[in-house]
Design a protein around this motif. Structure first.
Motif, PDB file in Angstrom:
ATOM      1  N   GLN A 113       0.810  -1.215   0.000  1.00 37.46           N
ATOM      2  CA  GLN A 113       0.000   0.000   0.000  1.00 37.46           C
ATOM      3  C   GLN A 113       0.846   1.268   0.000  1.00 37.46           C
ATOM      4  OE1 GLN A 113      -2.465  -0.541   3.456  1.00 37.46           O
ATOM      5  NE2 GLN A 113      -3.638  -2.225   2.540  1.00 37.46           N
ATOM      6  N   GLN A 114       2.143   1.131   0.227  1.00 34.45           N
ATOM      7  CA  GLN A 114       3.009   2.302   0.271  1.00 34.45           C
ATOM      8  C   GLN A 114       3.543   2.627  -1.117  1.00 34.45           C
ATOM      9  OE1 GLN A 114       5.993   2.271   3.339  1.00 34.45           O
ATOM     10  NE2 GLN A 114       4.569   1.600   4.916  1.00 34.45           N
ATOM     11  N   ASP A 115       4.234   3.752  -1.196  1.00 33.74           N
ATOM     12  CA  ASP A 115       4.854   4.172  -2.450  1.00 33.74           C
ATOM     13  C   ASP A 115       5.833   3.092  -2.904  1.00 33.74           C
ATOM     14  OD1 ASP A 115       6.120   5.357  -4.554  1.00 33.74           O
ATOM     15  OD2 ASP A 115       6.969   7.020  -3.404  1.00 33.74           O
ATOM     16  N   PRO A 116       5.612   2.487  -4.074  1.00 36.31           N
ATOM     17  CA  PRO A 116       6.497   1.398  -4.512  1.00 36.31           C
ATOM     18  C   PRO A 116       7.945   1.822  -4.697  1.00 36.31           C
ATOM     19  CG  PRO A 116       5.019   2.083  -6.289  1.00 36.31           C
ATOM     20  CD  PRO A 116       4.539   2.745  -5.038  1.00 36.31           C
ATOM     21  N   GLU A 117       8.184   3.102  -4.936  1.00 41.94           N
ATOM     22  CA  GLU A 117       9.556   3.573  -5.092  1.00 41.94           C
ATOM     23  C   GLU A 117      10.388   3.242  -3.862  1.00 41.94           C
ATOM     24  OE1 GLU A 117      11.186   5.838  -7.387  1.00 41.94           O
ATOM     25  OE2 GLU A 117       9.629   5.653  -8.907  1.00 41.94           O
ATOM     26  N   SER A 118       9.765   3.319  -2.677  1.00 38.87           N
ATOM     27  CA  SER A 118      10.505   3.081  -1.441  1.00 38.87           C
ATOM     28  C   SER A 118      10.243   1.707  -0.832  1.00 38.87           C
ATOM     29  CB  SER A 118      10.135   4.158  -0.401  1.00 38.87           C
ATOM     30  OG  SER A 118       8.744   4.119  -0.113  1.00 38.87           O
ATOM     31  N   SER A 119       9.174   1.043  -1.235  1.00 34.07           N
ATOM     32  CA  SER A 119       8.786  -0.193  -0.547  1.00 34.07           C
ATOM     33  C   SER A 119       8.931  -1.465  -1.377  1.00 34.07           C
ATOM     34  CB  SER A 119       7.330  -0.086  -0.078  1.00 34.07           C
ATOM     35  OG  SER A 119       6.447   0.020  -1.191  1.00 34.07           O
ATOM     36  N   ALA A 120       8.990  -1.351  -2.708  1.00 39.30           N
ATOM     37  CA  ALA A 120       8.966  -2.550  -3.552  1.00 39.30           C
ATOM     38  C   ALA A 120      10.169  -3.454  -3.301  1.00 39.30           C
ATOM     39  CB  ALA A 120       8.896  -2.153  -5.033  1.00 39.30           C
ATOM     40  N   ALA A 121      11.352  -2.863  -3.162  1.00 40.78           N
ATOM     41  CA  ALA A 121      12.548  -3.677  -2.940  1.00 40.78           C
ATOM     42  C   ALA A 121      12.480  -4.399  -1.599  1.00 40.78           C
ATOM     43  CB  ALA A 121      13.793  -2.802  -3.017  1.00 40.78           C
ATOM     44  N   VAL A 122      11.936  -3.738  -0.575  1.00 40.59           N
ATOM     45  CA  VAL A 122      11.793  -4.369   0.738  1.00 40.59           C
ATOM     46  C   VAL A 122      10.753  -5.480   0.671  1.00 40.59           C
ATOM     47  CG1 VAL A 122      11.165  -3.996   3.154  1.00 40.59           C
ATOM     48  CG2 VAL A 122      12.494  -2.266   1.923  1.00 40.59           C
ATOM     49  N   PHE A 123       9.665  -5.242  -0.060  1.00 45.64           N
ATOM     50  CA  PHE A 123       8.637  -6.278  -0.244  1.00 45.64           C
ATOM     51  C   PHE A 123       9.262  -7.525  -0.863  1.00 45.64           C
ATOM     52  CE2 PHE A 123       5.403  -8.354  -2.868  1.00 45.64           C
ATOM     53  CZ  PHE A 123       4.391  -8.564  -1.937  1.00 45.64           C
ATOM     54  N   LEU A 124      10.050  -7.346  -1.919  1.00 45.81           N
ATOM     55  CA  LEU A 124      10.711  -8.478  -2.569  1.00 45.81           C
ATOM     56  C   LEU A 124      11.655  -9.174  -1.592  1.00 45.81           C
ATOM     57  CD1 LEU A 124      11.578 -10.224  -4.968  1.00 45.81           C
ATOM     58  CD2 LEU A 124      13.134  -8.382  -5.655  1.00 45.81           C
ATOM     59  N   GLN A 125      12.424  -8.406  -0.844  1.00 46.80           N
ATOM     60  CA  GLN A 125      13.356  -8.977   0.127  1.00 46.80           C
ATOM     61  C   GLN A 125      12.625  -9.861   1.135  1.00 46.80           C
ATOM     62  OE1 GLN A 125      15.475  -5.997   2.387  1.00 46.80           O
ATOM     63  NE2 GLN A 125      16.567  -7.480   3.627  1.00 46.80           N
TER      64      GLN A 125
END
Length: 237
Positions: A113-125
């Motif tokens: 739900q957050q800005d993917p610019e800052s959260s997508a890499a953490v989600f993948l991790q």
């Protein structure tokens, strides 16, 4: 210092409980972090050396919370409320204590739900780290459904540009990892094939500049996951 003293000997506390001291300490870090971010947004020329206080708060949370699942649940909720779950998510314990699955679900869904610019890499991790744990630490199908819905909401006009964004590469790779965990290899393959990496970026990453060598390097980078998946799972053999 007070938190360290309290953690070392909780029986020495007469007027305060350790969770209360911890709460005051970590909330101060998070609130200061948010204040610095707000100041930076209004004055871009001002340097903000303390802008990583959320990361410090997360590392201190990991160090000090210990084995209490209820405390972990409280801090997950708090980091989500402060929109800083990206800092805490990779540090969540998976054993000793192992939290209830709904906590890991909440973290992953909050990241989406957050800005993917800052959260997508953490989600993948987190997906890579958690998805193959046995027994499962989160509801794979629920997270996958939310991710599928997110991609489906990308309209046809903007879809081409969307799939060229680095954040979308992380989300598509995470989706592929979720499919692979469910042995849905062809769906995973389609995710990897949906990643559209611009030639300019590929050439920057491959350290070549022109001609056939650049083209070959670009294809190798863009389809690396595809080739690995085909080889590992014996697809189309």
């Amino acid at each position: 210092a007070a938190v360290e003293f309290a953690k070392a000997d909780v029986t020495a506390l007469e007027h305060y409980r350790f969770p209360d001291l911890l709460k005051a300490y970590l909330l101060d870090l998070l609130e200061t972090h948010c204040e610095l971010l707000a100041a930076r947004s209004t004055d871009l020329s001002e340097q903000q050396p303390g802008a990583d206080l959320a990361v410090l708060a997360a590392s201190e949370c990991r160090r000090l919370v210990g084995l209490d699942p209820a405390l972990w649940e409280f801090w997950i909720t708090t980091f989500i409320e402060y929109q800083q779950i990206t800092a805490l998510a990779p540090l969540l314990p998976l054993e000793n204590p192992r939290l209830a699955s709904q906590n890991y679900n909440r973290v992953l869904l909050s990241l989406l739900q957050q800005d993917p610019e800052s959260s997508a890499a953490v989600f993948l991790q987190c997906v890579k780290l958690w998805v193959r744990r046995t027994p499962a630490v989160f509801d794979r199908l629920a997270v996958l459904a939310s991710l599928e819905q997110r991609h489906a909401q990308t309209d046809s006009i903007s879809s081409a540009a969307y799939f060229e964004l680095p954040s979308s590469w992380s989300l598509l790779e995470a989706q592929a990892q979720l499919y692979i965990a469910g042995s849905e290899y062809r769906k995973a393959l389609n995710c990897y094939l949906s990643i559209k990496v611009p030639d300019s970026w590929l050439r920057q990453q491959s350290d070549v500049t022109s001609g056939e060598e650049a083209s070959q390097a670009s294809e190798s980078l863009q389809y690396r996951h595809v080739f690995e998946l085909i080889e590992k799972q014996g697809l189309f053999s």
